[in-house]
Design a protein around this motif. Structure first.
Motif, PDB file in Angstrom:
ATOM      1  N   LEU A 295     -33.217   6.265  20.633  1.00 52.86           N
ATOM      2  CA  LEU A 295     -34.377   7.147  20.772  1.00 52.86           C
ATOM      3  C   LEU A 295     -35.414   6.553  21.725  1.00 52.86           C
ATOM      4  CD1 LEU A 295     -34.807   8.253  17.058  1.00 52.86           C
ATOM      5  CD2 LEU A 295     -34.392   9.797  18.994  1.00 52.86           C
ATOM      6  N   VAL A 296     -35.677   5.265  21.557  1.00 55.53           N
ATOM      7  CA  VAL A 296     -36.653   4.602  22.433  1.00 55.53           C
ATOM      8  C   VAL A 296     -36.176   4.646  23.877  1.00 55.53           C
ATOM      9  CG1 VAL A 296     -37.725   2.381  23.005  1.00 55.53           C
ATOM     10  CG2 VAL A 296     -37.620   3.127  20.626  1.00 55.53           C
ATOM     11  N   GLY A 297     -34.906   4.313  24.097  1.00 54.61           N
ATOM     12  CA  GLY A 297     -34.368   4.308  25.452  1.00 54.61           C
ATOM     13  C   GLY A 297     -34.333   5.680  26.092  1.00 54.61           C
ATOM     14  N   ALA A 298     -34.128   6.715  25.293  1.00 52.00           N
ATOM     15  CA  ALA A 298     -34.027   8.079  25.828  1.00 52.00           C
ATOM     16  C   ALA A 298     -35.376   8.718  26.096  1.00 52.00           C
ATOM     17  CB  ALA A 298     -33.237   8.956  24.848  1.00 52.00           C
ATOM     18  N   SER A 299     -36.444   8.113  25.637  1.00 52.02           N
ATOM     19  CA  SER A 299     -37.789   8.692  25.757  1.00 52.02           C
ATOM     20  C   SER A 299     -38.354   8.452  27.147  1.00 52.02           C
ATOM     21  CB  SER A 299     -38.715   8.097  24.688  1.00 52.02           C
ATOM     22  OG  SER A 299     -38.229   8.387  23.415  1.00 52.02           O
ATOM     23  N   GLY A 300     -37.991   9.295  28.086  1.00 49.54           N
ATOM     24  CA  GLY A 300     -38.406   9.138  29.469  1.00 49.54           C
ATOM     25  C   GLY A 300     -39.853   9.497  29.752  1.00 49.54           C
ATOM     26  N   ALA A 301     -40.561  10.077  28.805  1.00 52.53           N
ATOM     27  CA  ALA A 301     -41.939  10.501  29.044  1.00 52.53           C
ATOM     28  C   ALA A 301     -42.937   9.350  28.964  1.00 52.53           C
ATOM     29  CB  ALA A 301     -42.337  11.588  28.045  1.00 52.53           C
ATOM     30  N   VAL A 302     -42.475   8.171  28.553  1.00 52.03           N
ATOM     31  CA  VAL A 302     -43.345   6.990  28.509  1.00 52.03           C
ATOM     32  C   VAL A 302     -42.744   5.927  29.423  1.00 52.03           C
ATOM     33  CG1 VAL A 302     -44.276   7.438  26.200  1.00 52.03           C
ATOM     34  CG2 VAL A 302     -42.209   6.081  26.441  1.00 52.03           C
TER      35      VAL A 302
END
Length: 188
Positions: free
Chosen positions: A91-98
């Motif tokens: 989830l952290v790795g996939a969160s491209g908005a940050v």
């Protein structure tokens, strides 16, 4: 902010790679050994049992505890019960908005929180065998067994399933929403 197809694709791809590393490349067993090693002094203090040995088996790690001449296998498979780390990191790795910096900071904080939670589960291990509480008498044994059932159930519900998602939401997703123009995140 709406979930996107790109986010889901990144999440599933990362989860698949992490699962392969966790299960087949030994990452799950290495992490399990780390949690067991860090919890080992606390296990002795809390139960009187010591971690005797950790044996790698095809299904995962077998953890043996010892007190005097009694050696017992803990009913705990670290590779399985610690695997909540996989969806959290995916989830952290996939969160491209940050930014990557925010994601790396979130990953470090989240892994530390999950490690502490997993060490707590190792602390429960000797009590799951029933031996430490059996020496205290029936009244205490019943109460300790009830507490172990509640704590282990809590871990199963929260630590294995919900905690990775809660950590992701608190450490990453609220920043993504702030970047998208939603309410700015509060300091925790």
């Amino acid at each position: 902010m709406r979930p996107s197809g790109g986010f889901l694709l990144r999440f599933f791809a990362l989860a698949a790679v992490l699962f392969a590393l966790w299960s087949f490349a030994g990452l799950g067993d290495a992490y399990g050994r780390l949690a067991i090693t860090l919890a080992s002094p606390l296990v002795r203090l809390s139960s009187g049992f010591a971690i005797d040995r950790v044996v790698a088996e095809p299904k995962g790690l077998d953890v043996f505890i010892r007190r005097d001449q009694l050696v017992e296998l803990m009913p705990l498979q670290p590779r399985e019960v610690f695997s909540g780390l996989i969806p959290f990191l995916a989830l952290v790795g996939a969160s491209g908005a940050v930014s990557w910096r925010q994601r790396l900071r979130a990953a470090a904080i989240g892994v530390a929180a999950l490690l502490a939670f997993h060490m707590g589960l190792v602390l429960l291990g000797p009590y799951m065998t029933g031996y430490p509480q059996a020496q205290l008498g029936q009244w205490w044994m019943r109460r300790i067994n009830s507490a172990i059932n509640v704590f282990y159930g809590f871990y199963g519900l929260v630590g294995y399933a919900a905690l990775p998602f809660i950590l992701w939401w608190v450490l990453v997703q609220r920043h993504a929403q702030a970047a998208a123009g939603a309410t700015p995140p509060r300091r925790v």
